[in-house]
Design an enzyme around this catalytic site. Structure first.
Site, mmCIF file in Angstrom:
data_model
loop_
_atom_site.group_PDB
_atom_site.id
_atom_site.type_symbol
_atom_site.label_atom_id
_atom_site.label_comp_id
_atom_site.label_asym_id
_atom_site.label_seq_id
_atom_site.Cartn_x
_atom_site.Cartn_y
_atom_site.Cartn_z
ATOM 1 N N ASP A 1 156.895 -31.519 33.192
ATOM 2 C CA ASP A 1 158.214 -31.115 33.615
ATOM 3 C C ASP A 1 159.349 -32.347 32.957
ATOM 4 O OD1 ASP A 1 160.268 -29.919 33.675
ATOM 5 O OD2 ASP A 1 160.213 -29.010 35.228
HETATM 6 C C1 NOJ Z 1 163.308 -29.006 33.084
HETATM 7 C C2 NOJ Z 1 162.568 -27.211 34.134
HETATM 8 O O1 NOJ Z 1 162.191 -27.398 35.035
HETATM 9 C C3 NOJ Z 1 161.270 -26.876 33.361
HETATM 10 O O2 NOJ Z 1 161.624 -25.196 33.650
HETATM 11 C C4 NOJ Z 1 162.009 -26.532 32.298
HETATM 12 O O3 NOJ Z 1 160.647 -25.749 31.009
HETATM 13 C C5 NOJ Z 1 162.348 -27.668 31.283
HETATM 14 N N1 NOJ Z 1 163.429 -28.591 31.896
HETATM 15 C C6 NOJ Z 1 162.296 -27.983 29.444
HETATM 16 O O4 NOJ Z 1 163.918 -27.218 29.361
#
Ligand code: NOJ
Length: 759
Positions: A292
């Site tokens: 993430d």
């Molecule tokens: C953080 C988020 O937790 C995740 O779900 C998302 O896909 C990414 N950022 C990219 O935007």
């Protein structure tokens, strides 16, 4: 009269065929050979490049990169040091970005472009939690299909969805992105979304790679506070958290994203157990895992890594293949390999996984194949997408309360007052994670009502109070504490002279979602005050809730006769809600997560354990609150209709089954009302004694049945012994012999029961 409008009334110009056939496997012998050949040519730095992902400045969905970052990114792309970019979109922009890699690098390996296409790209569908309330897997699949069609035409290859985190705590803002509290329903929805995004063939021009996230247990954040610590047992992990992830893997999902949280002291990003042992080991997952946003670097503040180099070593070793925005791999991985701290075989394996997905998408045949301006224009203007969005939106709406049959409303009503901060709001219905929706482009409830009624019906509107103060967008910290009461008198006047009042209240689009945890989940600001003032002068009041999460209804739940949960219903929300309010569509949605009475009951689930003191007994020493009942206001699976359904006692085809056996559970469902309607019949079981204690009810099946007035239908569920399996004290996935109860009903609370024995 038939209320459920057929496709005849809502023609689908473009037939969106659900992918009935199994997805193509990611590993194919010819591709593996091509990957071998490529790997043999790649330098260590080029390999690391494939594992490096940056966000473009086009959109930022995490802590913002520094100002100079774009230049660094472009330079590194030209050097072959970037394998993927997120947050770049549009046929033209993606083509330009791809050119940087393909025209400048030695091996011309295309980049993969990802975006959060969570509930639509330009055409927005209800939030995933809302959609799941449809309990309609074909509808959910179709929603993902439309999102994929639009995204793929805009140059995208990959969505960071579906989000499959089980969530039982509505304080957690991200509950809106998932399928709710139940692992069985969650698994069905996860598979449907993967099928919708990926279709049968990733190389098709209207499919994109999906990503099961956030692996794992992100929804179990302590106190519902986003990114917070998780401490759950292996049993809870295996029995509750993992089933939707496993279902996504079985549906052929191309990628996984790990999660920000730790579990039992180990950040998921650094978890060998989750990523190597379970995902790539036990499940044989062949795609890749993306971290993430910054989650590799975040292992430092977690207190698990000493520095970024250490974090890179731990993450790659644990099986995190691609680094989203930590710059840990691009900065340190090559040196770690050279120093013998990371085995190059692990790097090769990670690169192989990334290349597999790029091959499957057809990017090596033509890196620009998704970046087609003409196709983009056509896909984004396809009227069939709006038709589909309206259809899914009305299937998602849940009728929570309808005393005295206030609903459905008569279209020929003389005057309808449409009141509240969300009544004319054209943005809130788009919800959070709205990808490339045009701000303020949803059909508002007011517009939906106006379009539905004849010109003889007067529709008066009064906002009453505002919900949001300050900015409204993904990164803004908006506030919901307005003190301006000046609009209330006008709303009261509108209500006084109306025959019926529709009050639209709830949550703003960005009130739920990432980083939007709330310690209190009641109505914010002056919404309840407005509602009370209106109700005082007109009891014929219908509340339309637009929310991302379940909220506590308090006074509203007790006093207002009719309540409709419309979620954040997407681009066509206003029309869909009007369809339900006027009975053009008989509501059939059922809650995928309970509505608590008060926030202090959270986390909660119908699938709870019994405890040693279940009660209720007279006296105080049993497991209960002293101030509120234990049960929720509206339980999991709950939702009313404009007709009523009755269930017969369930009949079982056998009183006993063997370890490889199965039995049928049959029940007769009767429409006892005056209107045609759709019911979701739900099957639950309880394993009375286990080597680890079992929940008091677990969903094991559901069926949607349409019934004409007075019509009865037999609904039969097949329950296999293997459906009773769980992760036992012995660490095995198996069913244990003993007595079971079976429950069937229209929600998790109101059920009829029977029993059988597993030999
Ligand atoms: C953080 C988020 O937790 C995740 O779900 C998302 O896909 C990414 N950022 C990219 O935007």
């Amino acid at each position: 009269m038939r209320i459920t409008r057929s496709l005849g009334a809502f023609p689908l110009a473009l037939v969106l065929v659900p992918a009935a056939l199994a997805a193509q496997p990611l590993t194919r012998p010819e591709t593996e050979k091509k990957i071998d050949a490529l790997l043999a040519q790649m330098t260590l730095e080029e390999k690391v490049g494939q594992l490096n992902q940056y966000s473009s400045a086009f959109d930022v969905t995490g802590p913002a990169p520094s100002a100079g970052h774009q230049k660094v990114m472009y330079d590194q792309i030209r050097q072959g040091l970037v394998g993927s970019v997120l947050n770049v979109t549009g046929a033209e922009a993606t083509r330009k970005m791809q050119q940087l890699a393909v025209e400048n690098t030695r091996l011309k390996i295309p980049m993969i472009f990802g975006l959060d296409v969570i509930h639509g790209y330009r055409t927005i569908f209800p939030t995933p939690l809302g959609e799941t309330a449809s309990w309609d897997m074909a509808a959910i699949e179709q929603s993902a299909r439309v999102g994929a069609t639009e995204a793929a035409a805009a140059g995208l290859h990959w969505t960071f969805g579906p989000m499959v985190d089980i969530a039982r705590d509505a304080r957690w803002g991200r509950i809106m992105e998932g399928a709710g509290e139940d692992p069985y329903l969650g698994a069905q929805a996860a598979a449907a979304r993967v099928r919708g995004f990926q279709g049968k063939d990733l190389a098709a021009l209207d499919t994109i790679a999906a990503c099961a996230k956030h692996y794992a247990a992100y929804g179990f954040a302590e106190a519902g506070r986003d990114y917070n610590t998780v401490d759950i047992s292996e049993q809870t992990l295996r029995n509750v958290v993992l089933p939707p992830f496993k279902a996504a893997a079985e549906a052929g999902v191309a990628t996984f994203m790990n999660s920000f949280n730790e579990i039992g002291g180990i950040p998921s990003t650094g978890s060998v157990h989750l990523q190597r042992d379970i995902l790539k080991g036990e499940w044989g997952f062949q795609g890749f895992v993306v971290s993430d946003w910054g989650s590799i670097g975040e292992m430092i503040p977690h207190g698990y890594s000493e520095n970024l180099e250490h974090a890179a070593q731990q993450a790659l070793t644990a099986g995190s293949d691609m680094d989203m925005e930590s710059r840990a791999y691009v900065g340190h991985l090559a040196a770690l390999v050279k120093a013998g701290k990371v085995d190059v075989k692990l790097v090769d394996d990670a690169v192989r996984r990334v290349l597999r997905v790029k091959f499957a998408l057809g990017l090596f045949d033509d890196p620009y194949r998704y970046s087609d301006v003409a196709r983009e224009k056509q896909a984004l203007a396809n009227p069939a997408h709006a038709v589909a969005a309206r259809d899914v939106a009305r299937k998602s709406i849940v009728l929570l309360k309808n005393e005295g049959g206030l609903l459905p409303l008569d279209k020929a009503t003389r005057t309808i007052a449409v009141v509240g901060p969300l009544a004319a709001d054209k943005d809130a219905p788009l919800g959070n994670w709205r990808a490339q929706a045009v701000t303020g482009s949803a059909v508002s409830l007011l517009e939906g009502i106006q379009a539905a009624v004849p010109s003889s019906t007067r529709v008066v509107h009064a906002e009453g109070v505002k919900l949001v103060t300050g900015e409204r967008n993904f990164m803004a910290r908006s506030t919901y504490n307005t003190t301006d009461r000046s609009g209330i008198p006008a709303a009261v006047e509108a209500a006084r002279s109306a025959d019926v009042v529709v009050v639209a209240i709830g949550e703003d689009a960005f009130q739920s979602g990432e980083g939007r945890s709330q310690a209190d989940i009641g109505f914010k600001g002056l919404q309840e005050e407005l509602l009370k003032a209106v109700f005082e002068v007109n009891r014929k009041t219908v509340v339309v809730l637009m929310t991302g999460r379940p909220i506590t209804l308090g006074w509203t739940g007790e006093n207002v006769p009719a309540i409709v949960e419309a979620w954040h219903g997407g681009s066509q929300a206003g029309h869909a809600i009007a369809d339900v309010l006027f009975g053009d569509y008989n509501p059939s949605g059922k809650l995928p997560v309970a509505f608590p009475r008060v926030v202090g009951q959270l986390p909660m689930t119908y699938a709870r354990k019994n405890t040693g003191r279940p009660g209720p007994e007279p006296g105080v020493t049993w497991s209960s609150y002293t101030d509120v009942p234990n049960d929720p206001l509206y339980p999991f699976g709950f939702g009313l209709s404009y007709t009523s359904f009755a269930y017969s006692e369930p009949k079982l085809s056998a009183a006993e089954i063997g370890r490889d056996g199965s039995l049928r559970v049959a029940v007769t469902v009767t429409n006892g009302g005056q209107r045609a309607g759709v019911e979701v019949a739900q099957l639950f079981v309880r394993d009375l004694v286990g080597s680890v204690t079992r929940p008091i009810k677990e969903l094991k099946g559901f069926q949607k049945v349409e019934l004409q007035p007075g019509q009865s239908r037999d609904v039969t569920f097949t329950l296999k012994a293997s459906d009773l399996a769980f992760y036992t004290a012995a660490g095995k996935w198996e069913a244990e012999p003993g007595a079971f109860k079976v429950y069937v009903g229209g929600n998790s609370r109101d059920v009829k029961e029977a029993g059988f024995l597993l030999k």
